[in-house]
Scaffold this motif. Structure first.
Motif, PDB file in Angstrom:
ATOM      1  N   THR A 173      -0.695 -15.788  36.426  1.00 57.71           N
ATOM      2  CA  THR A 173       0.332 -14.792  36.706  1.00 57.71           C
ATOM      3  C   THR A 173       1.703 -15.445  36.841  1.00 57.71           C
ATOM      4  O   THR A 173       2.708 -14.962  36.306  1.00 57.71           O
ATOM      5  CB  THR A 173      -0.008 -14.013  37.988  1.00 57.71           C
ATOM      6  OG1 THR A 173      -1.256 -13.338  37.800  1.00 57.71           O
ATOM      7  CG2 THR A 173       1.077 -12.994  38.311  1.00 57.71           C
ATOM      8  N   ARG A 174       1.751 -16.571  37.539  1.00 60.42           N
ATOM      9  CA  ARG A 174       3.020 -17.268  37.767  1.00 60.42           C
ATOM     10  C   ARG A 174       3.584 -17.880  36.479  1.00 60.42           C
ATOM     11  O   ARG A 174       4.793 -18.065  36.347  1.00 60.42           O
ATOM     12  CB  ARG A 174       2.825 -18.355  38.828  1.00 60.42           C
ATOM     13  CG  ARG A 174       2.535 -17.782  40.209  1.00 60.42           C
ATOM     14  CD  ARG A 174       1.818 -18.766  41.116  1.00 60.42           C
ATOM     15  NE  ARG A 174       2.684 -19.835  41.578  1.00 60.42           N
ATOM     16  CZ  ARG A 174       2.258 -20.867  42.317  1.00 60.42           C
ATOM     17  NH1 ARG A 174       0.973 -20.971  42.620  1.00 60.42           N
ATOM     18  NH2 ARG A 174       3.101 -21.794  42.711  1.00 60.42           N
ATOM     19  N   LEU A 175       2.706 -18.174  35.519  1.00 59.37           N
ATOM     20  CA  LEU A 175       3.159 -18.766  34.268  1.00 59.37           C
ATOM     21  C   LEU A 175       3.494 -17.729  33.199  1.00 59.37           C
ATOM     22  O   LEU A 175       3.988 -18.088  32.129  1.00 59.37           O
ATOM     23  CB  LEU A 175       2.080 -19.708  33.712  1.00 59.37           C
ATOM     24  CG  LEU A 175       1.995 -21.106  34.339  1.00 59.37           C
ATOM     25  CD1 LEU A 175       0.764 -21.828  33.831  1.00 59.37           C
ATOM     26  CD2 LEU A 175       3.253 -21.921  34.041  1.00 59.37           C
ATOM     27  N   THR A 176       3.205 -16.479  33.464  1.00 56.68           N
ATOM     28  CA  THR A 176       3.444 -15.431  32.467  1.00 56.68           C
ATOM     29  C   THR A 176       4.900 -15.462  31.988  1.00 56.68           C
ATOM     30  O   THR A 176       5.831 -15.365  32.779  1.00 56.68           O
ATOM     31  CB  THR A 176       3.125 -14.043  33.046  1.00 56.68           C
ATOM     32  OG1 THR A 176       1.753 -14.012  33.452  1.00 56.68           O
ATOM     33  CG2 THR A 176       3.373 -12.961  32.010  1.00 56.68           C
ATOM     34  N   GLY A 177       5.053 -15.653  30.690  1.00 55.33           N
ATOM     35  CA  GLY A 177       6.398 -15.710  30.112  1.00 55.33           C
ATOM     36  C   GLY A 177       7.070 -17.055  30.249  1.00 55.33           C
ATOM     37  O   GLY A 177       8.156 -17.270  29.704  1.00 55.33           O
ATOM     38  N   ASN A 178       6.441 -17.986  30.997  1.00 53.56           N
ATOM     39  CA  ASN A 178       7.043 -19.297  31.236  1.00 53.56           C
ATOM     40  C   ASN A 178       6.184 -20.465  30.766  1.00 53.56           C
ATOM     41  O   ASN A 178       6.559 -21.616  30.946  1.00 53.56           O
ATOM     42  CB  ASN A 178       7.321 -19.487  32.742  1.00 53.56           C
ATOM     43  CG  ASN A 178       8.391 -18.549  33.246  1.00 53.56           C
ATOM     44  OD1 ASN A 178       9.491 -18.537  32.717  1.00 53.56           O
ATOM     45  ND2 ASN A 178       8.069 -17.773  34.258  1.00 53.56           N
ATOM     46  N   GLY A 179       5.028 -20.172  30.180  1.00 53.06           N
ATOM     47  CA  GLY A 179       4.153 -21.267  29.760  1.00 53.06           C
ATOM     48  C   GLY A 179       2.725 -20.788  29.608  1.00 53.06           C
ATOM     49  O   GLY A 179       2.452 -19.584  29.501  1.00 53.06           O
ATOM     50  N   ARG A 180       1.787 -21.726  29.642  1.00 55.46           N
ATOM     51  CA  ARG A 180       0.379 -21.370  29.516  1.00 55.46           C
ATOM     52  C   ARG A 180      -0.480 -22.310  30.345  1.00 55.46           C
ATOM     53  O   ARG A 180      -0.071 -23.439  30.657  1.00 55.46           O
ATOM     54  CB  ARG A 180      -0.073 -21.389  28.057  1.00 55.46           C
ATOM     55  CG  ARG A 180      -0.085 -22.740  27.390  1.00 55.46           C
ATOM     56  CD  ARG A 180      -0.369 -22.652  25.899  1.00 55.46           C
ATOM     57  NE  ARG A 180      -0.484 -23.979  25.298  1.00 55.46           N
ATOM     58  CZ  ARG A 180      -1.630 -24.559  24.924  1.00 55.46           C
ATOM     59  NH1 ARG A 180      -2.773 -23.904  25.082  1.00 55.46           N
ATOM     60  NH2 ARG A 180      -1.652 -25.754  24.397  1.00 55.46           N
ATOM     61  N   LEU A 181      -1.672 -21.837  30.674  1.00 54.89           N
ATOM     62  CA  LEU A 181      -2.618 -22.591  31.498  1.00 54.89           C
ATOM     63  C   LEU A 181      -3.932 -22.710  30.747  1.00 54.89           C
ATOM     64  O   LEU A 181      -4.395 -21.747  30.121  1.00 54.89           O
ATOM     65  CB  LEU A 181      -2.851 -21.854  32.833  1.00 54.89           C
ATOM     66  CG  LEU A 181      -3.852 -22.477  33.807  1.00 54.89           C
ATOM     67  CD1 LEU A 181      -3.288 -23.764  34.409  1.00 54.89           C
ATOM     68  CD2 LEU A 181      -4.195 -21.485  34.921  1.00 54.89           C
ATOM     69  N   LEU A 182      -4.549 -23.886  30.808  1.00 59.67           N
ATOM     70  CA  LEU A 182      -5.850 -24.091  30.180  1.00 59.67           C
ATOM     71  C   LEU A 182      -6.745 -24.845  31.157  1.00 59.67           C
ATOM     72  O   LEU A 182      -6.409 -25.953  31.591  1.00 59.67           O
ATOM     73  CB  LEU A 182      -5.697 -24.898  28.889  1.00 59.67           C
ATOM     74  CG  LEU A 182      -6.994 -25.242  28.162  1.00 59.67           C
ATOM     75  CD1 LEU A 182      -7.663 -23.974  27.644  1.00 59.67           C
ATOM     76  CD2 LEU A 182      -6.741 -26.217  27.016  1.00 59.67           C
ATOM     77  N   ILE A 183      -7.854 -24.233  31.508  1.00 56.72           N
ATOM     78  CA  ILE A 183      -8.845 -24.857  32.385  1.00 56.72           C
ATOM     79  C   ILE A 183     -10.125 -25.002  31.589  1.00 56.72           C
ATOM     80  O   ILE A 183     -10.615 -24.032  31.006  1.00 56.72           O
ATOM     81  CB  ILE A 183      -9.147 -23.999  33.633  1.00 56.72           C
ATOM     82  CG1 ILE A 183      -7.852 -23.483  34.271  1.00 56.72           C
ATOM     83  CG2 ILE A 183     -10.004 -24.778  34.621  1.00 56.72           C
ATOM     84  CD1 ILE A 183      -7.003 -24.533  34.889  1.00 56.72           C
ATOM     85  N   ARG A 184     -10.694 -26.203  31.568  1.00 60.21           N
ATOM     86  CA  ARG A 184     -11.944 -26.364  30.834  1.00 60.21           C
ATOM     87  C   ARG A 184     -12.773 -27.487  31.437  1.00 60.21           C
ATOM     88  O   ARG A 184     -12.256 -28.410  32.078  1.00 60.21           O
ATOM     89  CB  ARG A 184     -11.676 -26.655  29.354  1.00 60.21           C
ATOM     90  CG  ARG A 184     -11.102 -28.013  29.064  1.00 60.21           C
ATOM     91  CD  ARG A 184     -10.893 -28.235  27.578  1.00 60.21           C
ATOM     92  NE  ARG A 184     -10.476 -29.597  27.296  1.00 60.21           N
ATOM     93  CZ  ARG A 184     -11.305 -30.600  27.034  1.00 60.21           C
ATOM     94  NH1 ARG A 184     -12.609 -30.383  27.034  1.00 60.21           N
ATOM     95  NH2 ARG A 184     -10.868 -31.810  26.780  1.00 60.21           N
ATOM     96  N   LYS A 185     -14.057 -27.369  31.209  1.00 60.06           N
ATOM     97  CA  LYS A 185     -15.008 -28.398  31.608  1.00 60.06           C
ATOM     98  C   LYS A 185     -15.136 -29.378  30.449  1.00 60.06           C
ATOM     99  O   LYS A 185     -15.355 -28.980  29.311  1.00 60.06           O
ATOM    100  CB  LYS A 185     -16.356 -27.744  31.915  1.00 60.06           C
ATOM    101  CG  LYS A 185     -17.402 -28.669  32.487  1.00 60.06           C
ATOM    102  CD  LYS A 185     -18.652 -27.861  32.814  1.00 60.06           C
ATOM    103  CE  LYS A 185     -19.762 -28.742  33.343  1.00 60.06           C
ATOM    104  NZ  LYS A 185     -20.990 -27.954  33.632  1.00 60.06           N
ATOM    105  N   SER A 186     -14.962 -30.671  30.721  1.00 59.94           N
ATOM    106  CA  SER A 186     -15.079 -31.669  29.668  1.00 59.94           C
ATOM    107  C   SER A 186     -16.477 -31.642  29.076  1.00 59.94           C
ATOM    108  O   SER A 186     -17.468 -31.464  29.785  1.00 59.94           O
ATOM    109  CB  SER A 186     -14.781 -33.067  30.231  1.00 59.94           C
ATOM    110  OG  SER A 186     -15.106 -34.062  29.285  1.00 59.94           O
TER     111      SER A 186
END
Length: 447
Positions: A401-414
């Motif tokens: 929500t905080r990154l909306t319009g300002n960037g992107r987030l990626l969470i993943r398990k290696s």
């Protein structure tokens, strides 16, 4: 059919700890033999390559035992780059290729990667079937049908010629001083041979493997030694490969590093100008920088994103009929030349650009301005599921929500290590730090 042994790039783990034990390698060899020798004849063969890890001897022997027990004939290549296995699987008309390597990981890890008869890595479905066979047991061959094994002494030289053939016939590397860092890995002989034969003046690093020093303070995951050597020797460029030579990082004459995104940007632009970039499309993983996407769009080209793992990048490339792809980590896949990431051939493409244009490495290796990107890893115990907890889900939702319009987030398990990777991009540096830390703290609390 589910997979528990296989990750994003084969089976991988700490050597002599489950699943990377000799017994499991034997079972996987027998399972692969049964999977590919479906007609029961003795005309089937497999090529096996490895990097320079001490444990490679153990896994090579165990795999050979398993494969021959089901009637497969085994061709042992010894230490060769991963892309050499993909190439030689098809060149030697083998039914399957196997690479024993944990790529960029430390010496105490190892892995087993499978290639189909077309030289491409197996898909999830094929891996799942082999895993099921390994876990449930297979029918062995009759005594008179047990397979044979033999050493192939010239596999390295066949790959050397293949790599040289990717370099333009009308160009030479005469006059270029090149630092080549082979990570004490699989390309410790092939890469210097190719570059020397093309005329380069070489400064060699990471070419003295002892079984324990692969990727240690060298290679594509630790470029500091090579960068210092470029500056100290007044070299024109540095090339850093990883342990199995399917990744590359480029260092310019001032010691600055170009990652896979920058290398792909240069290649995509050049190939597009030459009419070689199929469909005007580059395939990259979800980890590739937003700056790369903007760079391509500015040239009327398209970035197609795939899940992390060069195997998934290749699958997307084949689905779309595209011929260039890769990852920020330095996997560069050029299906005109190779079936998997090939660090050496990608480096030759960069060197060809230098030789053709006369431009310094610094002018070619920074095609776009990167969007600030922050990646942090959280280690967890086997069996833990931190991403499924309510607190972590809430932290991720809040960060998005905080990154909306300002960037992107990626969470993943290696897929290769017991890590949760938390990555975000934003041109707001303070926001970037806050959102990544908030998710990392939630994951750490959960584990």
């Amino acid at each position: 059919m589910s997979r528990t042994l296989f990750g994003t790039d084969g089976v991988r783990g700490r050597a002599n700890s489950y699943p990377m034990i000799a017994e499991m390698a034997l079972k996987l060899g027998a399972a692969a033999g049964r999977y590919f020798r479906k007609d029961g004849s003795n005309v089937h063969r497999v090529v096996i390559g490895k990097d320079t890890r001490l444990s490679g001897y153990m896994f090579e022997t165990a795999l050979t035992a398993g494969l021959t027990s089901t009637g497969m004939n085994v061709l042992l290549l010894g230490p060769v780059p991963t892309p050499a296995v993909g190439y030689l699987t098809t060149s030697m008309r083998a039914d399957v290729g196997i690479m024993i390597s944990a790529s960029h990981n430390p010496h105490y890890d190892n892995g087993i990667k499978f290639f189909g008869p077309d030289g491409f890595k197996l898909n999830d479905e094929a891996e799942a079937e082999i895993e099921a066979l390994a876990m449930n047991g297979v029918e062995l061959a009759m005594a008179e049908n047990i397979g044979r094994a033999r050493r192939i002494d010239d596999g390295r030289f066949r790959y050397v010629e293949r790599a040289k053939a990717s370099f333009p016939d009308n160009l030479r590397l005469n006059g270029l001083k090149v630092v080549i860092d082979c990570a004490n890995g699989a390309a410790y002989k092939t890469a210097p041979e190719v570059l020397w034969e093309l005329g380069a003046d070489l400064v060699e690093i990471g070419v003295s493997p002892d079984g324990l020093n692969i990727n240690r303070n060298c290679g594509s995951t630790d470029v500091s030694t090579a960068a210092a050597a470029v500056v100290a020797h007044g070299a024109d460029v540095g090339i850093c490969l990883d342990g199995d030579a399917d990744r590359v990082m480029i260092i310019d004459e001032a010691g600055n590093v170009a990652d896979g995104d920058q290398i792909m940007a240069l290649m995509a632009a050049r190939w597009a100008d030459e009419g070689r970039l199929r469909g005007g499309t580059l395939v990259a993983s979800v980890m590739s920088n937003l700056g790369l996407e903007r760079f391509l769009a500015g040239r009327g080209l398209r970035l197609e994103r795939a899940p992390v793992g060069d195997r998934y990048v290749v699958e997307r490339m084949r689905e779309g009929g595209w011929n260039l792809g890769g990852e920020q980590s330095g996997h560069i896949v050029m299906t005109d030349y190779a079936t998997t990431g090939d660090g050496l051939i990608a480096a030759l493409q960069f060197l060809a650009a230098m030789a053709e244009t006369g431009e310094p490495a610094s002018a070619l290796s920074q095609s776009f301005q990167t969007v600030p990107q922050l990646l942090k890893n959280v280690r967890f115990d086997a069996g833990a599921t931190p991403l499924e907890t309510d607190t972590v889900r809430a932290a991720i939702a809040d960060a998005e929500t905080r990154l909306t319009g300002n960037g992107r987030l990626l969470i993943r398990k290696s897929g290769t290590e017991p890590l949760i990777r938390v990555m975000a991009e934003s041109e707001d540096a303070a926001l970037l730090e806050r959102v990544v830390d908030s998710v990392v703290e939630a994951v750490e609390a959960a584990v």
